[in-house]
Write a protein that holds these residues in place. Structure first.
Motif, PDB file in Angstrom:
ATOM      1  N   PRO A 191       4.227   3.023  -6.500  1.00 33.10           N
ATOM      2  CA  PRO A 191       5.340   2.224  -5.968  1.00 33.10           C
ATOM      3  C   PRO A 191       5.497   2.283  -4.461  1.00 33.10           C
ATOM      4  O   PRO A 191       6.114   1.400  -3.870  1.00 33.10           O
ATOM      5  N   ASP A 192       4.951   3.332  -3.817  1.00 32.01           N
ATOM      6  CA  ASP A 192       5.247   3.545  -2.396  1.00 32.01           C
ATOM      7  C   ASP A 192       4.094   3.145  -1.482  1.00 32.01           C
ATOM      8  O   ASP A 192       3.908   3.742  -0.414  1.00 32.01           O
ATOM      9  N   VAL A 193       3.313   2.134  -1.864  1.00 27.19           N
ATOM     10  CA  VAL A 193       2.310   1.573  -0.964  1.00 27.19           C
ATOM     11  C   VAL A 193       3.060   0.772   0.097  1.00 27.19           C
ATOM     12  O   VAL A 193       3.720  -0.217  -0.204  1.00 27.19           O
ATOM     13  N   ARG A 194       2.959   1.205   1.342  1.00 26.43           N
ATOM     14  CA  ARG A 194       3.780   0.608   2.392  1.00 26.43           C
ATOM     15  C   ARG A 194       3.113  -0.578   3.078  1.00 26.43           C
ATOM     16  O   ARG A 194       3.761  -1.341   3.775  1.00 26.43           O
ATOM     17  N   PHE A 195       1.801  -0.742   2.899  1.00 27.46           N
ATOM     18  CA  PHE A 195       1.153  -1.913   3.489  1.00 27.46           C
ATOM     19  C   PHE A 195      -0.112  -2.267   2.714  1.00 27.46           C
ATOM     20  O   PHE A 195      -0.754  -1.418   2.104  1.00 27.46           O
TER      21      PHE A 195
END
Length: 627
Positions: free
Chosen positions: A311-315
């Motif tokens: 869930p925390d893929v930022r780019f």
């Protein structure tokens, strides 16, 4: 086997609250769940992060509690199966997978659980599902009324018009033929009109109810930059905006993946390659690191990412142009699944347009398929070249009307445009004169074309006498980058084609209208390139924390949040699971903000179901008090 959790209720909302710990459904989830639970077929189009898995998991749990047996989930990726099963078992739902990572004894044990009806959900790849052994087992379950539903995830894989066609999915029409009474739900994040029709036809979902959610992902910021030393552009993007954060970088070739990952590693970014040419064990190791660590950048071909639940893929960054908008949307959708701000960044240039058009033209596919693929590429090129809101164009492709988003590069920094009609006519006229010169070759590439337009004296210009052409020097007032922008747009619009081994340029029939001045060409003014030179390595880049507490937490809550994250990491390592499966960052932030003092108060936090409250409640209260 996990302990049962409140197994008396088959009400969808009760299951959502008791098992998964969420207070209410989102969007169309409740209607989908009720439709499938009651025995109806469904085709669900829902964006990544929209909660597709609950749309089949809750009906599976409800129908199992009603005595209908096991739900079969068709899933294309081993990693996704592992994570989904791990998350369900953590929530107290008995689930399993069958794939190549299991030994003979483990397979036999899971098959016994399935055949007994005790298993709630079984995940399997399409190639396993259609084997004679598996079909015989499904026949037996069906005869005993213990086959509750089929869920076909990543359903676009069944379509030849989709961006990720997989032949193994074609055999799934057998499910309707052999088990017509068992409800089926097919799910995907992207499908245009052709792909939807193909899914319905190939899976025999003609009577299925169609659920289409909004395709908008408002937390994702879309940005396209003109290629100008793209590696350095990528490094600046990561270093300036996503230092120490997880991301995905897509490249078109395996060689470019390997080279880019190695280069980023030299620049002190934790980067790993992923593509089909790597050893399967290495691929699995890299994928596991990406899922379990919080600051890994995966450099990959499109072989990586489908079904990735991190869930925390930022780019998500593209160093090469995707094939179409479906592919672009699916790939960028892997960023920001947690709803927090994320970036979709793409570097785009003339060579991308040329390469994609050539791949379509040289494909062995039929003319109709090529025509549709050209149309899909044209839509993507229009998105890349746009100087209005990118989100409006992106959503419009899927038939969804919207207004300017205020969160894409064009909305935040409206680009300057200029009337390039005269420049386009000069460029096309120069190509025309090459083709009608009295001697020498008739076609030349972009570099020589621009040299002639700008009036440069080169050996090649002198060799062919092109200084005598009427178009020699007529474009001396424009910089090389401006001419490349004009040419890129003309190629993107199909008025110029690049041909042969040496990428020589030729006019198409549609160029005539531009030559006559009948078409106005409004183009973006090329953005100023950052100062060139080596990007300095930053010793702090690797030292920056992978994640910081949400900004809206006060100092005491931030301390509690960090304590909870440290505790979660320990639990995840013990259970061999990614941290986000234990609890999401959002759940930890809400715990830190509320600081519940009792199990009852902790149970009110979104994402804390009954099983997790029972398993971890006292420990969480201890950590909160200590924090």
């Amino acid at each position: 086997m996990s302990a049962p959790v409140s197994e008396s209720s088959t009400a969808p909302l009760a299951i959502l609250q008791q098992v998964f710990g969420y207070p209410a459904f989102r969007g169309a989830q409740e209607a989908i769940v009720e439709h499938v639970q009651s025995g109806g077929d469904a085709l669900v189009l829902m964006p990544t992060g929209g909660g597709k898995s609950l749309c089949y998991q809750i009906p599976a749990i409800a129908r199992h509690r009603g005595g209908c047996g096991v739900a079969i989930v068709v899933s294309p990726l081993i990693a996704l199966m592992h994570d989904q099963v791990g998350a369900l078992e953590e929530a107290g739902v008995h689930a399993a997978f069958l794939n190549s990572t299991l030994g003979f004894e483990a397979v036999q044990r899971i098959e016994r659980e399935m055949m007994s009806g005790r298993l709630v959900l079984l995940y399997a790849a399409p190639e396993r599902l259609t084997t004679p052994r598996m079909l015989a087992q499904l026949d037996s379950l069906s005869e005993r009324g213990l086959l509750s539903l089929f869920a076909i995830d990543e359903a676009h894989c069944v379509s030849q018009w989709g961006h990720d066609f997989r032949e193994d999915y074609l055999g799934l029409n057998v499910l309707h033929e052999r088990y017509p009474a068992v409800p089926r739900i097919a799910l995907t994040a992207t499908a245009d009109t052709h792909t939807r029709a193909d899914i319905i036809e190939r899976l025999a979902l003609h009577d299925a109810r169609l659920f289409i959610s909004s395709f908008d992902r408002p937390n994702i910021r879309y940005r396209v930059v003109e290629k100008d030393e793209p590696r350095k552009q990528l490094l600046r993007f990561i270093g300036d905006e996503h230092e120490g954060e997880a991301g995905i970088v897509y490249c078109q070739t395996r060689k470019k993946v390997d080279e880019t990952a190695a280069w980023l590693a030299e620049e002190r970014i934790t980067a790993l390659p992923y593509h089909a040419g790597l050893d399967a064990g290495v691929r699995q190791q890299h994928q596991n690191r990406f899922l379990r660590d919080e600051a890994v950048v995966m450099v990959a071909t499109i072989a990586f990412g489908m079904g990735i639940d991190k869930p925390d893929v930022r780019f998500v960054a593209h160093l090469d142009l995707p094939k179409n908008i479906e592919g672009y949307y699916q790939e960028t959708g892997r960023a920001g699944r947690d709803g927090e701000p994320a970036d979709a960044w793409m570097a785009y240039g003339l060579a991308d347009v040329v390469n994609q058009r050539r791949m379509i033209d040289e494909s062995p596919a039929g003319d109709e398929f090529k025509r549709l693929q050209r149309g899909k590429l044209d839509a993507l090129l229009a998105l890349a070249e746009a100087h209005d809101c990118r989100r409006v164009r992106l959503l419009g492709y899927f038939g969804e009307a919207s207004g300017p988003c205020g969160n894409c590069d064009n909305c935040l920094t409206p680009p300057e445009v200029w009337d390039a009609t005269d420049a386009a006519r000069k460029l096309l006229s120069c190509i025309y004169r090459f083709a009608h010169a009295s001697h020498g070759p008739r076609h030349f590439g972009a570099g020589h074309l621009i040299d002639v337009l700008r009036g440069k004296t080169t050996d090649k210009v002198a060799q062919y006498g092109h200084e005598r052409l009427s178009t020699y020097g007529v474009g001396a007032d424009l910089a090389e980058m401006q001419w490349r922008g004009v040419l890129r747009q003309l190629v993107a619009l199909g008025q110029v084609v690049s041909e042969g081994e040496y990428n020589t340029l030729a006019l198409t029939d549609s160029a005539r209208a531009v030559l006559k001045g009948e078409v106005q060409m409004l183009l973006r003014v090329p953005s100023a390139a950052p100062k060139r030179g080596r990007v300095a390595k930053s010793a702090s880049r690797a030292a920056k924390p992978a994640s910081s507490a949400p900004a809206d937490l006060d100092s005491a809550a931030q301390a509690r949040y960090e304590s909870l994250r440290a505790w979660r990491s320990e639990v995840a390592r013990e259970h061999n699971l990614p941290s986000y499966i234990v609890f999401s960052n959002a759940a930890l932030a809400e715990m830190a903000r509320r600081a519940p003092g009792s199990l009852a108060e902790l149970g009110e936090v979104s994402g804390v179901g009954e099983k997790k409250l029972e398993a971890y409640g006292q420990e969480i209260l201890r950590v909160l008090q200590a924090g």
